[in-house]
Design an enzyme around this catalytic site. Structure first.
Site, PDB file in Angstrom:
ATOM      1  NE  ARG A  75      -3.478  -0.042   2.720  1.00  0.00           N
ATOM      2  CZ  ARG A  75      -3.906  -0.567   3.876  1.00  0.00           C
ATOM      3  NH1 ARG A  75      -3.545  -0.022   5.019  1.00  0.00           N
ATOM      4  NH2 ARG A  75      -4.662  -1.637   3.868  1.00  0.00           N
ATOM      5  NE  ARG A 144      -2.775   1.873   9.725  1.00  0.00           N
ATOM      6  CZ  ARG A 144      -3.322   0.662   9.607  1.00  0.00           C
ATOM      7  NH1 ARG A 144      -4.251   0.420   8.693  1.00  0.00           N
ATOM      8  NH2 ARG A 144      -2.952  -0.317  10.417  1.00  0.00           N
ATOM      9  CE  LYS A 215      -7.610   0.241  12.076  1.00  0.00           C
ATOM     10  NZ  LYS A 215      -8.097  -0.604  10.967  1.00  0.00           N
ATOM     11  CE  LYS A 217      -7.754   3.499   9.351  1.00  0.00           C
ATOM     12  NZ  LYS A 217      -8.871   2.662   8.852  1.00  0.00           N
ATOM     13  CB  CYS A 436     -13.571  -3.901   2.507  1.00  0.00           C
ATOM     14  SG  CYS A 436     -14.381  -5.455   2.936  1.00  0.00           S
ATOM     15  CB  CYS A 442      -9.045  -9.371   3.519  1.00  0.00           C
ATOM     16  SG  CYS A 442      -9.074  -8.734   5.214  1.00  0.00           S
ATOM     17  CB  CYS A 481     -14.608  -8.999   8.707  1.00  0.00           C
ATOM     18  SG  CYS A 481     -13.379  -7.674   8.930  1.00  0.00           S
ATOM     19  CB  CYS A 485     -11.830  -1.627   5.551  1.00  0.00           C
ATOM     20  SG  CYS A 485     -10.621  -2.364   6.675  1.00  0.00           S
TER      21      CYS A 485
END
Length: 572
Positions: A75, A144, A215, A217, A436, A442, A481, A485
């Site tokens: 990514r 990120r 993470k 954002k 996603c 994934c 899931c 995302c």
């Protein structure tokens, strides 16, 4: 001697013992194996890459006695989704030469390569740095990719937004030389490309040796255009505009979509309005927020390590006070400004400098060529012909900028030549949908998402047209899931994978992005999804108030009454 010291999660030890993210990645890169060890898999995320295995290929291999087929997802970090034509062409070359021939535009305005085998990983990341992009901090327990409104406008407001985006990236970037040593420096000559930082003393003045608990954002938005979904961000800067000038930002904190249904302590959350800051204060406020999360976020349990849980525990008042302590002075309260509109920037839009941009809808962000559509070929042709800047959206689409008035027909002709659908020819429900990646790559996916949503939309487009709702704007989002995302929990309607071929159906969010959806029905069978959606549409058509959006209608009537109305409403 105290025995009450907290027991840290395994990831904390991995980070602390990694020599600032280097681990033994350099050793494993030289070994003739198809995968990395578990510790290095965690560290590689900070370098912008995840180890995955193709679950479709795994199933086929098992039939012949084989096992998992490992590859890497790589990514990029592309602040605000701004990329040159040369960079995009190089990425398309990479996906053909080192990946699985498809490129994915993500919901954070960046690009993902899939199918990069371990032996090609260093070559892929090295080439990304050669084109003046980077993968550093695209994943991992750090800040990120910073998202920002991608619209190209020739005015001071948008220039200020992009300036803040770039400043935040620099201020919050990891400083470890491990990235440079592993991916940028040529191991044979010792020469390096320009991206990735330099070598020197190992120091992380912001993050320290254990980086963040999870993470982080950041998003930058406008009240009249919340296209980046600011309420889903850990940290959001909402521009406050007076007389066509950004006088500051309302700072929002604590958004986050991920949840684990089996763990009641976890939940999705929308950000809370914290304080107002001036443009000059913004970067330092961001640093202060990151430091508070660094020092006080949960490092014992990764399930509740995001900043939203710290704010839920402390309350926004205590959190703000701690941010002000780190910042060094008090902040003003938020102004009344809040989000009230969204623009997906698709189709033709004026830039304000005599030129135009064209937003091309890319279904679920997947760039590929087949016998029906040549999306990669379309982008290649446009890049070679116009050589302008491209912008990617958080709805996984792409914007071609700086098109002269006299060249508009030429651009449309290029798109049609390669059988790519014009945005104007795509239904509203498809245009406002995102999904996603999910299966097959994934590792967290429970159900299909990207590969399934187009078929679901095929099933509901005609009923929507018969109901006279085909021009209505609403968000439909799907994830494989509960990690969310594709930002499902604040959408008008959303499908979240819960069990094999079964989804949780959410309703009641909205395209403005400032309201949470509720669980309408759980464990809906894949075969029943379209019918459930059509039932909601039928209830909306028969019972909505004048000017009422789909999500607002679902919120007003509530779950129980919506089910009754959906059952009673005449179907198309």
């Amino acid at each position: 001697m105290s025995t009450d010291a907290p027991k840290l999660s395994a990831n904390e030890s991995i980070k602390e013992e990694s020599n600032f993210l280097k681990g033994t990645i350099d050793v494993e890169l030289t070994e003739d194996t198809d995968q990395f060890n578990k510790d290095n898999q965690q560290l590689l995320k900070f370098h912008g890459t995840y180890q995955q295995d193709d679950r479709d290929a795994r199933m086929a291999a098992k039939k012949t006695g084989g096992g998992k087929e490992f590859s890497m997802m790589v990514r990029c970090r592309i602040p605000g989704g701004r990329i040159t034509c040369d960079q995009m062409l190089a990425q398309l070359d990479l996906c053909d030469e080192l990946g699985n021939s498809t490129l994915k535009i993500t919901t954070r305005q960046t690009l993902q390569l899939h199918g990069v085998v371990k032996g090609n990983l260093r070559k892929a990341i090295h080439r990304i740095n050669e084109i003046q992009l980077s993968t550093l901090a695209a994943c991992g327990d750090v800040n990120r990719n910073v998202v920002c409104c991608p619209a190209k406008r020739d005015n001071a407001v948008y220039r200020d937004l992009h300036k803040l985006t770039d400043s935040l990236v620099v201020a919050l970037a990891p400083q470890t030389p491990a990235y440079h040593e592993l991916w940028v420096t040529d191991p044979e000559t010792g020469e390096s490309t320009l991206e990735g930082g330099g070598s020197g003393e190992v120091v992380e003045p912001l993050y320290g040796p254990t980086y963040l608990p999870r993470k982080f954002k950041i998003g930058i938005a406008l009240p009249h255009d919340n296209c980046i979904d600011i309420y889903t961000q850990d940290l959001g800067f909402l521009a406050v505009i007076r007389d066509d000038k950004v006088i500051g930002y309302n700072v929002l904190v604590g958004g986050g979509m991920g949840t684990t249904p089996s763990a009641k302590k976890t939940f999705p959350a929308l950000a809370k309005r914290m304080a107002f800051c001036t443009p000059e204060q913004a970067v330092d406020v961001a640093v202060a927020v990151v430091k508070v999360q660094r020092d006080h976020g949960n490092r014992e349990d990764r399930k509740v390590a995001r900043m939203k849980y710290l704010i839920a525990d402390w309350g926004i008042e205590k959190f703000r006070a701690k941010v002000e302590e780190y910042f060094g002075e008090s902040l003003q309260d938020c102004t009344e400004d809040d989000v009230h509109e969204v623009d997906d920037h698709m189709g033709w839009q004026e830039q304000g400098d005599g030129k135009w941009s064209y937003g091309l809808n890319i279904e679920n962000g997947r760039l590929y060529d087949n016998e029906n559509h040549q999306l990669k070929a379309t982008i290649r042709a446009v890049c070679h012909e116009f050589k302008t800047e491209l912008r990617m959206t958080t709805n996984q689409s792409i914007i071609f900028t700086d098109i002269e008035e006299g060249d508009k027909d030429k651009l449309i002709a290029l798109i049609k030549k390669h059988n790519a659908q014009l945005t104007e020819d795509i239904s509203m429900v498809r245009r406002w949908s995102i999904a996603c990646v999910a299966l097959p790559t994934c590792g967290l996916a429970i159900t299909e998402s990207e590969r399934r949503l187009p078929g679901i939309i095929d099933s509901i487009e005609q009923p929507l047209a018969k109901l006279g709702l085909d021009k209505e704007r609403f968000t439909l989002r799907m994830t494989g899931c509960p990690n969310g995302c594709a930002r499902p929990y604040n959408a008008d309607l959303a499908l979240v994978g819960k069990a094999k071929d079964k989804y949780t159906l959410f309703a009641g969010g909205g395209w403005v992005g400032d309201r949470m959806a509720y669980i309408y029905k759980d464990l809906v069978k894949d075969a029943d999804v379209a019918d459930e959606l059509i039932g909601i549409f039928s209830a909306y058509k028969s019972n909505r108030l004048e000017g009422e959006s789909l999500g607002t209608f679902c919120t007003r009537v509530g779950r129980d009454d919506l089910e009754v109305l959906a059952a009673a409403a005449p179907r198309p």
